[in-house]
Design a protein around this motif. Structure first.
Motif, short mmCIF file in Angstrom:
data_model
loop_
_atom_site.label_atom_id
_atom_site.label_comp_id
_atom_site.label_asym_id
_atom_site.label_seq_id
_atom_site.Cartn_x
_atom_site.Cartn_y
_atom_site.Cartn_z
N ALA A 60 53.45 51.72 60.39
CA ALA A 60 53.11 52.91 59.61
C ALA A 60 52.13 53.78 60.39
N VAL A 61 52.29 55.08 60.27
CA VAL A 61 51.31 56.00 60.84
C VAL A 61 49.97 55.83 60.14
N ASP A 62 50.01 55.73 58.82
CA ASP A 62 48.80 55.51 58.02
C ASP A 62 49.00 54.25 57.18
N LEU A 63 48.06 53.33 57.28
CA LEU A 63 48.05 52.12 56.45
C LEU A 63 46.68 52.03 55.80
N VAL A 64 46.63 52.08 54.48
CA VAL A 64 45.38 52.14 53.75
C VAL A 64 45.30 50.97 52.78
N ASN A 65 44.24 50.20 52.91
CA ASN A 65 43.92 49.18 51.91
C ASN A 65 42.99 49.81 50.88
N VAL A 66 43.40 49.77 49.63
CA VAL A 66 42.65 50.43 48.56
C VAL A 66 41.62 49.45 48.02
N TYR A 67 40.33 49.80 48.20
CA TYR A 67 39.21 49.04 47.64
C TYR A 67 38.44 49.93 46.68
N ALA A 68 37.79 49.31 45.71
CA ALA A 68 36.94 50.06 44.78
C ALA A 68 35.62 50.41 45.46
N ARG A 69 35.10 51.61 45.15
CA ARG A 69 33.81 52.03 45.69
C ARG A 69 32.66 51.63 44.77
N VAL A 70 32.98 51.31 43.53
CA VAL A 70 31.96 50.85 42.57
C VAL A 70 32.47 49.59 41.90
N SER A 71 31.57 48.79 41.42
CA SER A 71 31.94 47.56 40.72
C SER A 71 32.07 47.83 39.23
N GLY A 72 33.02 47.18 38.60
CA GLY A 72 33.21 47.34 37.17
C GLY A 72 34.51 46.70 36.73
N TYR A 73 34.80 46.83 35.46
CA TYR A 73 36.01 46.24 34.90
C TYR A 73 37.16 47.23 35.01
N LEU A 74 38.31 46.73 35.50
CA LEU A 74 39.47 47.58 35.68
C LEU A 74 40.02 47.99 34.32
N LEU A 90 46.46 59.56 40.92
CA LEU A 90 45.63 58.51 40.34
C LEU A 90 46.32 57.16 40.44
N LEU A 91 45.56 56.15 40.91
CA LEU A 91 46.10 54.80 41.05
C LEU A 91 45.44 53.83 40.07
N PHE A 92 44.11 53.77 40.07
CA PHE A 92 43.35 52.85 39.22
C PHE A 92 42.21 53.60 38.54
N SER A 93 41.80 53.09 37.39
CA SER A 93 40.61 53.60 36.70
C SER A 93 39.73 52.41 36.32
N ILE A 94 38.42 52.57 36.59
CA ILE A 94 37.41 51.57 36.22
C ILE A 94 36.63 52.11 35.03
N ASP A 95 36.22 51.24 34.14
CA ASP A 95 35.48 51.63 32.94
C ASP A 95 34.29 52.51 33.32
N GLN A 96 34.26 53.76 32.79
CA GLN A 96 33.25 54.74 33.17
C GLN A 96 31.96 54.65 32.33
N ARG A 97 31.97 53.96 31.22
CA ARG A 97 30.84 54.04 30.29
C ARG A 97 29.50 53.63 30.90
N GLU A 173 32.97 59.67 39.61
CA GLU A 173 34.19 60.08 40.32
C GLU A 173 34.87 58.87 40.96
N PHE A 174 34.08 57.94 41.45
CA PHE A 174 34.64 56.77 42.14
C PHE A 174 35.32 55.81 41.17
N THR A 175 35.09 55.96 39.88
CA THR A 175 35.78 55.08 38.93
C THR A 175 37.27 55.40 38.86
N ASP A 176 37.67 56.60 39.29
CA ASP A 176 39.09 56.97 39.42
C ASP A 176 39.48 56.85 40.88
N LEU A 177 40.34 55.89 41.19
CA LEU A 177 40.78 55.67 42.56
C LEU A 177 42.09 56.40 42.77
#
Length: 407
Positions: A60-74, A90-97, A173-177
């Motif tokens: 692949a020209v681009d290969l990206v492993n998606v990691y969370a930038r903040v810790s929380g519950y998916l 949008l791929l994943f959302s982490i609880d924003q509260r 913002e980082f809760t939305d991957l």
């Protein structure tokens, strides 16, 4: 009875001799059989480019492993496993509260520090007015310096509070991957409700959520030996400006020819000391996603500039132990003994074998009837009839024939 056996033997011998004499007489009357005929033709010449073949695989020209930038519950998974995702999708959302609470606290702290700064600035302004009045001793220089220091401290507190608000906004913002590239995403590694770890810990501590690979264009990587590398370098030097874009061709494992065209775009700068090879890379368009990273294929890389080559039908070449040869004859229809010429072979193009040495363009080569040739025996060479043009279907337009890849 004993005397009869020798008499019968003599009779049989006499009959055999008579029959043999008749056979010899008939052969003498009929004459010797004519020499066999073979087909001869001059070699063809055409402009070709030599190619080397290598086995490699797609990357692949681009290969990206998606990691969370903040810790929380998916909280949400917004894609289906294996689908093509667009950049920014949008791929994943982490609880924003929890992060919203932190943002509210940071904004409240900013308001408090801003109020302190406003008071410190007013207090400093009053002190400035008093100290400018030379006839009054209402304030000392030390008191003025203390108010100046308080104003500067309050200003720094406001700057720190603004940074804290910005950090809290980033965490939200980082809760939305979202997908950083367009490509095909693999399966999700974590289900909704699980705690994911993010931050600056890196791949060793953070939770891998998914992997994305770009599809179009796509790389094809292969390795070749040091001798080939030197040959390519000399060829590139001779090509000059044309060497900036070297076309290559590709064949998949279930295909017959090299039908996919791409461009050689990278050669590594180090030859491996372990294998003595160097890595090359080509880029291929992949609009329909036929190629996928990790897939094997065969690539043809030009090993020479276009040049004139001498070709003969592959069936015209004979083998003598480890050497290859062709039979050539002099012009004319008179019976003659063919001459054997040893040749060096190249690649096959459209059923024609390239002769790199040992044969001239004016030689008459036996192209059909090799099995009729015997050592020292004469044959008659007949010119090969020109091929009849293929009939075109009614209403079909004729054009430039398609170029057939090398086998």
């Amino acid at each position: 009875m004993t005397n009869a056996l020798p008499r019968l033997s003599l009779v049989a011998l006499a009959l055999a001799a008579a029959l043999a004499g008749c056979s010899d007489q008939n052969q003498a009357q009929q004459g010797a059989p004519p020499p066999p005929s073979v087909t001869v033709a001059k070699p063809t010449t055409r402009t070709i480019t030599d190619y080397d073949e290598y086995v490699g695989r797609f990357a692949a020209v681009d290969l990206v492993n998606v990691y969370a930038r903040v810790s929380g519950y998916l909280d949400k998974v917004a894609f289906k496993d294996g689908e093509v995702v667009k950049q920014g999708e949008l791929l994943f959302s982490i609880d924003q509260r929890p992060f919203q609470v932190a943002l509210d606290q940071a904004q409240a702290n900013l308001e408090r520090t801003q109020a302190e700064l406003d008071f410190a600035q007013s207090d400093l302004q009053r002190a400035q007015t008093l100290i400018d009045d030379k006839t009054s001793n209402a304030i000392s220089k030390q008191a003025y310096d203390q108010r100046l220091q308080s104003e500067r401290t309050a200003r720094a507190s406001v700057a720190a509070a603004k940074a804290a608000v910005h950090a809290a906004q980033l965490d939200i913002e980082f809760t939305d991957l979202r997908s950083p590239v367009t490509g095909r995403i693999g399966d999700r590694k974590v289900s909704v409700g699980n705690l994911v770890t993010g931050g600056a810990g890196g791949a060793n501590t953070n939770t891998l959520l998914a992997t994305i690979v770009s599809l179009d264009p796509i790389y094809f990587e292969f390795t070749y030996d040091e001798a080939s590398y030197l040959r390519y370098q000399r060829m590139v030097k001779d090509m000059g400006d044309k060497a900036q874009s070297i076309p290559v061709r590709l064949q998949l494992i279930d295909e017959k020819g090299f039908t996919h065209e791409g461009m050689l775009d990278f050669v590594d700068n180090i030859i491996s000391q372990d294998t003595g090879t160097i890595r090359g890379r080509a880029t291929f368009p992949n609009p329909d996603a036929t190629f996928t990273p990790g897939m094997f294929g065969r690539i043809e890389v030009p090993s020479s500039a276009p040049h004139q080559a001498v070709l003969v039908p592959d069936v015209a070449i004979g083998t003598e132990q480890t050497r290859k040869f062709v039979y050539v004859m002099a012009p004319g229809d008179q019976p003659q003994v063919p001459t054997m010429k040893y040749v060096t072979l190249g690649r096959v193009y459209d059923g024609q074998r390239v002769i790199t040495s040992g044969l001239g363009t004016d030689d008459l080569v036996v192209v059909n009837g090799l099995i009729r040739i015997r050592p020292g025996a004469k044959v008659v060479g007949k010119a090969e009839a020109p091929a009849a043009p293929a009939a075109s279907p009614a209403g079909a337009s004729t054009g430039t024939p398609a170029k057939t890849p090398a086998n």
